[in-house]
Design a protein around this motif. Structure first.
Motif, short mmCIF file in Angstrom:
data_model
loop_
_atom_site.label_atom_id
_atom_site.label_comp_id
_atom_site.label_asym_id
_atom_site.label_seq_id
_atom_site.Cartn_x
_atom_site.Cartn_y
_atom_site.Cartn_z
N UNK A 74 0.83 -1.20 0.00
CA UNK A 74 0.00 0.00 0.00
C UNK A 74 0.86 1.25 0.00
N UNK A 75 1.87 1.26 0.87
CA UNK A 75 2.76 2.43 0.94
C UNK A 75 3.40 2.72 -0.41
N UNK A 76 3.91 1.68 -1.04
CA UNK A 76 4.61 1.86 -2.32
C UNK A 76 3.64 2.26 -3.42
N UNK A 77 2.49 1.62 -3.45
CA UNK A 77 1.53 1.91 -4.51
C UNK A 77 1.02 3.34 -4.43
N UNK A 78 0.70 3.77 -3.22
CA UNK A 78 0.22 5.14 -3.04
C UNK A 78 1.35 6.15 -3.24
N UNK A 82 2.18 7.36 -10.47
CA UNK A 82 2.49 8.50 -11.34
C UNK A 82 1.71 9.75 -10.94
N UNK A 83 2.31 10.88 -11.20
CA UNK A 83 1.64 12.15 -10.91
C UNK A 83 0.32 12.22 -11.65
N UNK A 84 -0.72 12.61 -10.94
CA UNK A 84 -2.03 12.74 -11.55
C UNK A 84 -2.89 11.50 -11.49
N UNK A 85 -2.30 10.35 -11.12
CA UNK A 85 -3.09 9.13 -11.02
C UNK A 85 -3.73 9.03 -9.64
N UNK A 86 -5.01 8.72 -9.60
CA UNK A 86 -5.66 8.57 -8.30
C UNK A 86 -5.33 7.20 -7.72
N UNK A 87 -5.70 7.01 -6.47
CA UNK A 87 -5.29 5.81 -5.76
C UNK A 87 -6.04 4.57 -6.25
N UNK A 88 -7.30 4.71 -6.64
CA UNK A 88 -8.06 3.54 -7.07
C UNK A 88 -7.48 2.92 -8.35
N UNK A 89 -7.20 3.68 -9.40
CA UNK A 89 -6.54 3.08 -10.56
C UNK A 89 -5.16 2.50 -10.23
N UNK A 90 -4.45 3.12 -9.29
CA UNK A 90 -3.15 2.60 -8.91
C UNK A 90 -3.28 1.22 -8.25
#
Length: 212
Positions: A74-78, A82-90
């Motif tokens: 979770x820490x790494x994914x959030x 990439x800049x501009x990407x929200x957390x759900x798509x990530x």
């Protein structure tokens, strides 16, 4: 970080932890979680009972030992998205990558059903699994709050994200437990994941839309 990248002392500690967990897992799967005392795990792993509890403060952590890894993911994914990407798509993309790696968190491998049957057979493990899901949601909410989101949005987003992750994981697990071929579950995983996360993204968009 890979195990080989750790300092020698830390690497040995991680190897000991993994050995104890592997021994415990084999015993629990064979005989049931509630039927195997910690003392027997320690004897089989050739360590003291105190050493077992030094690595795993609760017996449940011997079997469900990947919570720290989930928090790290979770820490790494959030943090690294990439800049501009929200957390759900990530997080959606994370679940797709985990499936490609046949990671246990994707729940698509044929080797997993015996593990899940052990969890389902133990009230203690089921309770700990629920606690772990709650911990993941709370941790994710904290990460989003640290980014500056308001509390209602951060907590709603975290709840939606964990719902999507749990839906994909348990959906795959239920199919495998029901006897569906692992290959079919794996083939359906990308579409199932995208559909699930698409639904929660729409729910979040409705939640954050300006009131009319």
């Amino acid at each position: 970080m890979d195990l080989d990248d750790l300092p020698l002392r830390e690497r040995k500690k991680q190897q000991t932890r993994q050995r104890i967990s592997a021994v415990a897992t084999a015993l629990f799967v064979a005989r049931g979680f509630d039927e195997v005392p910690v003392a027997e795990v320690a004897e089989a792993a050739e360590v003291s009972k105190m050493t077992v509890f030094n690595y795993f403060p609760r017996k449940e952590e011997l079997f469900l030992d990947r919570v720290p890894e989930a928090l790290t993911l979770l820490d790494r994914t959030v943090g690294d998205r990439p800049a501009g990407q929200d957390v759900l798509p990530a997080l959606r993309d994370l679940m797709l990558r985990l499936a490609e790696q046949d990671h246990p968190f994707a729940a698509i491998g044929a080797r997993h059903p015996a593990f899940w049957r052990t969890v389902l057979a133990s009230p203690a493990l089921r309770a700990y699994a629920r606690e772990s899901v709650e911990a993941l949601e709370e941790h994710l909410a904290g990460l989003l709050l640290a980014e500056g989101r308001d509390e209602p949005t951060a907590r709603f987003t975290a709840a939606l994200a964990v719902t999507a992750l749990r839906t994909v994981f348990t959906g795959n697990a239920r199919r495998l437990l029901a006897g569906d071929p692992a290959e079919a579950v794996a083939a359906d995983h990308p579409g199932f994941t995208r559909r699930t996360f698409g639904a929660v993204e729409r729910a979040l968009a409705a939640f954050t839309a300006p009131s009319s």
